[in-house]
Structure formats: structure tokens, C-alpha cells
Motif scaffolding. Structure first.
Motif, PDB file in Angstrom:
ATOM      1  N   LEU A 255      -3.095   9.926  -2.076  1.00 22.11           N
ATOM      2  CA  LEU A 255      -4.248   9.521  -1.280  1.00 22.11           C
ATOM      3  C   LEU A 255      -3.810   8.797  -0.007  1.00 22.11           C
ATOM      4  CD1 LEU A 255      -7.340   9.545  -1.300  1.00 22.11           C
ATOM      5  CD2 LEU A 255      -7.241   7.347  -2.465  1.00 22.11           C
ATOM      6  N   PHE A 256      -2.809   7.927  -0.103  1.00 25.80           N
ATOM      7  CA  PHE A 256      -2.262   7.220   1.063  1.00 25.80           C
ATOM      8  C   PHE A 256      -1.731   8.220   2.085  1.00 25.80           C
ATOM      9  CE2 PHE A 256       1.477   5.476   3.224  1.00 25.80           C
ATOM     10  CZ  PHE A 256       0.932   4.343   3.824  1.00 25.80           C
ATOM     11  N   GLY A 257      -0.953   9.174   1.638  1.00 22.51           N
ATOM     12  CA  GLY A 257      -0.388  10.172   2.549  1.00 22.51           C
ATOM     13  C   GLY A 257      -1.443  11.019   3.226  1.00 22.51           C
ATOM     14  N   LEU A 258      -2.452  11.425   2.466  1.00 24.63           N
ATOM     15  CA  LEU A 258      -3.509  12.243   3.048  1.00 24.63           C
ATOM     16  C   LEU A 258      -4.349  11.464   4.063  1.00 24.63           C
ATOM     17  CD1 LEU A 258      -4.714  14.240  -0.078  1.00 24.63           C
ATOM     18  CD2 LEU A 258      -3.402  15.086   1.869  1.00 24.63           C
ATOM     19  N   LEU A 259      -4.678  10.206   3.752  1.00 17.79           N
ATOM     20  CA  LEU A 259      -5.440   9.398   4.696  1.00 17.79           C
ATOM     21  C   LEU A 259      -4.624   9.067   5.946  1.00 17.79           C
ATOM     22  CD1 LEU A 259      -7.381   6.975   2.355  1.00 17.79           C
ATOM     23  CD2 LEU A 259      -8.313   8.819   3.753  1.00 17.79           C
ATOM     24  N   LEU A 260      -3.339   8.796   5.781  1.00 20.42           N
ATOM     25  CA  LEU A 260      -2.479   8.532   6.932  1.00 20.42           C
ATOM     26  C   LEU A 260      -2.369   9.773   7.821  1.00 20.42           C
ATOM     27  CD1 LEU A 260      -0.874   6.104   7.928  1.00 20.42           C
ATOM     28  CD2 LEU A 260       1.124   7.066   6.838  1.00 20.42           C
ATOM     29  N   LEU A 261      -2.244  10.932   7.201  1.00 22.96           N
ATOM     30  CA  LEU A 261      -2.221  12.190   7.940  1.00 22.96           C
ATOM     31  C   LEU A 261      -3.532  12.396   8.683  1.00 22.96           C
ATOM     32  CD1 LEU A 261      -0.596  14.946   8.283  1.00 22.96           C
ATOM     33  CD2 LEU A 261      -2.135  15.780   6.527  1.00 22.96           C
TER      34      LEU A 261
ATOM     35  N   PHE B 229      -1.928   0.643   2.962  1.00 27.78           N
ATOM     36  CA  PHE B 229      -1.048   0.196   1.885  1.00 27.78           C
ATOM     37  C   PHE B 229      -1.665  -0.980   1.138  1.00 27.78           C
ATOM     38  CE2 PHE B 229       2.393  -2.376   0.152  1.00 27.78           C
ATOM     39  CZ  PHE B 229       3.051  -1.432  -0.603  1.00 27.78           C
ATOM     40  N   ALA B 230      -2.264  -1.909   1.861  1.00 27.77           N
ATOM     41  CA  ALA B 230      -2.879  -3.079   1.228  1.00 27.77           C
ATOM     42  C   ALA B 230      -4.092  -2.680   0.395  1.00 27.77           C
ATOM     43  CB  ALA B 230      -3.282  -4.094   2.292  1.00 27.77           C
ATOM     44  N   PHE B 231      -4.905  -1.771   0.904  1.00 24.83           N
ATOM     45  CA  PHE B 231      -6.112  -1.371   0.182  1.00 24.83           C
ATOM     46  C   PHE B 231      -5.841  -0.401  -0.956  1.00 24.83           C
ATOM     47  CE2 PHE B 231      -8.346  -2.379   4.303  1.00 24.83           C
ATOM     48  CZ  PHE B 231      -8.891  -3.561   3.819  1.00 24.83           C
ATOM     49  N   LEU B 232      -4.760   0.376  -0.858  1.00 23.92           N
ATOM     50  CA  LEU B 232      -4.518   1.416  -1.860  1.00 23.92           C
ATOM     51  C   LEU B 232      -3.421   1.063  -2.867  1.00 23.92           C
ATOM     52  CD1 LEU B 232      -4.834   4.631   0.292  1.00 23.92           C
ATOM     53  CD2 LEU B 232      -6.456   3.730  -1.362  1.00 23.92           C
ATOM     54  N   CYS B 233      -3.018  -0.180  -2.955  1.00 25.31           N
ATOM     55  CA  CYS B 233      -2.080  -0.571  -3.999  1.00 25.31           C
ATOM     56  C   CYS B 233      -2.771  -0.426  -5.344  1.00 25.31           C
ATOM     57  CB  CYS B 233      -1.629  -2.020  -3.815  1.00 25.31           C
ATOM     58  SG  CYS B 233      -0.512  -2.229  -2.446  1.00 25.31           S
ATOM     59  N   PRO B 234      -2.213   0.340  -6.269  1.00 23.77           N
ATOM     60  CA  PRO B 234      -2.879   0.549  -7.562  1.00 23.77           C
ATOM     61  C   PRO B 234      -3.094  -0.761  -8.297  1.00 23.77           C
ATOM     62  CG  PRO B 234      -1.034   2.060  -7.318  1.00 23.77           C
ATOM     63  CD  PRO B 234      -0.969   1.093  -6.172  1.00 23.77           C
TER      64      PRO B 234
ATOM     65  N   THR C  37      -1.076  -1.058 -13.661  1.00 23.11           N
ATOM     66  CA  THR C  37      -0.869   0.246 -13.058  1.00 23.11           C
ATOM     67  C   THR C  37      -0.183   1.183 -14.041  1.00 23.11           C
ATOM     68  OG1 THR C  37      -0.053   1.386 -11.109  1.00 23.11           O
ATOM     69  CG2 THR C  37       1.359  -0.313 -12.025  1.00 23.11           C
ATOM     70  N   SER C  38      -0.145   2.446 -13.699  1.00 23.97           N
ATOM     71  CA  SER C  38       0.542   3.457 -14.490  1.00 23.97           C
ATOM     72  C   SER C  38       1.219   4.431 -13.529  1.00 23.97           C
ATOM     73  CB  SER C  38      -0.448   4.193 -15.398  1.00 23.97           C
ATOM     74  OG  SER C  38      -1.355   4.950 -14.626  1.00 23.97           O
ATOM     75  N   VAL C  39       2.050   5.278 -14.070  1.00 22.04           N
ATOM     76  CA  VAL C  39       2.767   6.241 -13.225  1.00 22.04           C
ATOM     77  C   VAL C  39       1.790   7.213 -12.581  1.00 22.04           C
ATOM     78  CG1 VAL C  39       4.469   8.093 -13.258  1.00 22.04           C
ATOM     79  CG2 VAL C  39       4.870   6.035 -14.583  1.00 22.04           C
TER      80      VAL C  39
ATOM     81  N   HIS D 230      -2.364   7.317  -5.981  1.00 18.85           N
ATOM     82  CA  HIS D 230      -2.534   6.462  -4.812  1.00 18.85           C
ATOM     83  C   HIS D 230      -1.568   6.842  -3.697  1.00 18.85           C
ATOM     84  CE1 HIS D 230      -5.405   3.271  -6.123  1.00 18.85           C
ATOM     85  NE2 HIS D 230      -5.167   3.877  -7.276  1.00 18.85           N
ATOM     86  N   ALA D 231      -0.363   7.273  -4.036  1.00 21.95           N
ATOM     87  CA  ALA D 231       0.595   7.719  -3.016  1.00 21.95           C
ATOM     88  C   ALA D 231       0.093   8.988  -2.325  1.00 21.95           C
ATOM     89  CB  ALA D 231       1.961   7.963  -3.643  1.00 21.95           C
TER      90      ALA D 231
END
Length: 68
Positions: free
Chosen positions: A50-56, A14-19, A39-41, A47-48
Motif C-alpha cells: 500500500l505504501f509503494g502504490l500510494l507513493l507511486l 510511513f508514519a500513517f501506514l506503520c502496521p 503486527t504480523s508478516v 502495508h508495504a
């Protein structure tokens, strides 16, 4: 014993992937912008995802564990 890996990995990702903090993918004017603090939508959704895939990857596929 408690497994601390999910908490630590999720917090670090979360810290590294904040847009806009370290990088923004896609950027406003380029495909990747660095340290622009904006940031943009589309960047939030990218980033969300990418976060989910890396967490998985770390928690389910690699089965990372850290017992303290």
C-alpha cells in the motif's frame, strides 16, 4: 531549488501506514484492527504494498511538487 514533496510525502505515508499504529490490515482477529500496536508478516507486506502504490500515485502519476 529543492523539491521537498518526495521527502514529505514518503515520511507522512510511513508514519500513517506503520502496521499497528493507526490500523492493521489484515488484523489478527478481524479484517481491520485499530490501535492494537501489534503486527504480523502479512500486515507488514500489505502495508508495504500500500505504501509503494500510494507513493507511486503521488510522485509519478500526480507529479506532486513542493519547492521551498
Amino acid at each position: 531549488m529543492k523539491d521537498w514533496a518526495p521527502s514529505i510525502i514518503a515520511t507522512a505515508l510511513f508514519a500513517f501506514l506503520c502496521p499497528g499504529v493507526i490500523l492493521q490490515l489484515p488484523g489478527k482477529h478481524r479484517p481491520v484492527d485499530f490501535l492494537n500496536m501489534k503486527t504480523s508478516v502479512v500486515a507488514i507486506l500489505a502495508h508495504a504494498l500500500l505504501f509503494g502504490l500510494l507513493l507511486l500515485l503521488f510522485l509519478v502519476i500526480l507529479k506532486a511538487h513542493l519547492y521551498i
